[in-house]
Design an enzyme around this catalytic site. Sequence first.
Site, PDB file in Angstrom:
ATOM      1  N   ASP A   1     -17.989  46.212  40.068  1.00  0.00           N
ATOM      2  CA  ASP A   1     -17.824  46.003  38.625  1.00  0.00           C
ATOM      3  C   ASP A   1     -17.880  44.522  38.273  1.00  0.00           C
ATOM      4  O   ASP A   1     -18.570  44.121  37.330  1.00  0.00           O
ATOM      5  CB  ASP A   1     -16.503  46.602  38.142  1.00  0.00           C
ATOM      6  CG  ASP A   1     -16.513  48.119  38.120  1.00  0.00           C
ATOM      7  OD1 ASP A   1     -17.416  48.719  38.715  1.00  0.00           O
ATOM      8  OD2 ASP A   1     -15.598  48.705  37.496  1.00  0.00           O
TER       9      ASP A   1
ATOM     10  N   SER B   1     -11.770  46.238  32.702  1.00  0.00           N
ATOM     11  CA  SER B   1     -10.890  45.297  33.413  1.00  0.00           C
ATOM     12  C   SER B   1     -11.712  44.235  34.141  1.00  0.00           C
ATOM     13  O   SER B   1     -11.330  43.059  34.181  1.00  0.00           O
ATOM     14  CB  SER B   1      -9.987  46.042  34.401  1.00  0.00           C
ATOM     15  OG  SER B   1     -10.733  46.627  35.448  1.00  0.00           O
TER      16      SER B   1
ATOM     17  N   GLY C   1     -13.842  54.026  32.278  1.00  0.00           N
ATOM     18  CA  GLY C   1     -14.677  53.882  33.459  1.00  0.00           C
ATOM     19  C   GLY C   1     -15.879  52.985  33.242  1.00  0.00           C
ATOM     20  O   GLY C   1     -16.882  53.089  33.958  1.00  0.00           O
TER      21      GLY C   1
END
Length: 434
Positions: free
Chosen positions: A209, A149, A145
Amino acid sequence: MSEPFYVSAPGKVIIFGEHSAVYNKPAIAAALSLRAYLLVTPSPTSSDTITLDFPDIGLSHSWNKNDLPWDEVKKHVTHTDGLPDTTDELVPEIIDGLTDALSDLESKLHYTACHCFLYLYMNLCDIHTEGMSFCVRSTLPIGAGLGSSASTAVCLASSLAILGGHIDPAALTYSEKHKTTHNPRSADFIDSWSLIGEKCFHGNPSGIDNAVATHGGAVLYQRKDNPTMPSVRTSMPNLPPIKLLLTNTKIPRSTADLVGGVGRLNKQYPKTSGCILDAMGHLTNEAYHLMIRPFFGSDELNNLKELVNINHGLLVSLGVSHPALEKIKIISEEFKVGATKLTGAGGGGCAITLVNDECSKETIEKAVQCFQDEGFETFETSLGGKGVGALYAENVSEEVREKVFDLKRFSGFGTREEIIEVLGVENQEGWKFW
């Protein structure tokens, strides 16, 4: 022949707003000093060969660029002012066109990584682009988390944008990065294309992100009540680094189950849980106004730590903590290390501790040993700081070039500590940022 270069992008942690963000409250995520690194070198075998190596997941795969479906892909790529446009969704025709090039991949993880790489490669490069080798290493725990990625997607998007000639070279040193914003067009281009990469990984990501991984600092994010309206995303790129302990319980958890549990609580006790979620929203806004102050210092940090403790208590009241997370908080308080809260969905996963300025190195080492005795893994890192950056071979000395731009050595690093020691943006001179 092209000169080799590195790109690097940070991971992220959610500081405020876990779970309440689902109910359209604001959330804040910040960059970590733990990063992904991508080395791009000319192909050692042929100028027609493209290779993707990802040693951390056991992936190594090559393609002949002349065998890729360029005609099928390029007819679906539009341009504005000479730059390839992103799309709201992945283009089904491009996905279908890449099927044959991915047909010999048997692992789902390898397939997804190669799909992301090829989708970006064929949008941002062309058949005339020299064949290169791309080697990705990450100092981030994968699947914890922490945005591993997204940091990979930002590395891929920025490296391919460089090869495609779509962005200017990174030019700011770290100290300059925190005084001014240089060429936001390049950073925004990387951000938008890394979101496409995240869609290859995750389907429907929020975009927070990859925004943190691109711009660094911190990002405030808030979904709109009306799903047809775009989300609000406000960058805070000038947040200075804040010393942080990141502790991974290594306990797996289901984000969907935890979100569902909060949903059931909210349905059964709407007024009570609604007040908790509202409080989390107000707390996040308070934190935002602290974090954007131009002279963020010890007073602001102390206030931020108070909000960290309050936020953890609110998350506990929603039932998303775990005995392992509480153990981390107890140990950090026993040693007076700093303010601790769970980060992410909870129920296991990770906790963050904003470290007290007066906490000695010896005290931190004792606390970390206690965490390790409990079976946890702790990283001494920092919050905020640098976004995506590049290290160009032509900008370093011959000695550094031989030491750093060695593909075999880079792919063979056995630990994240080795990678950080040799390549860390704090340790290796020459890193530049957009």
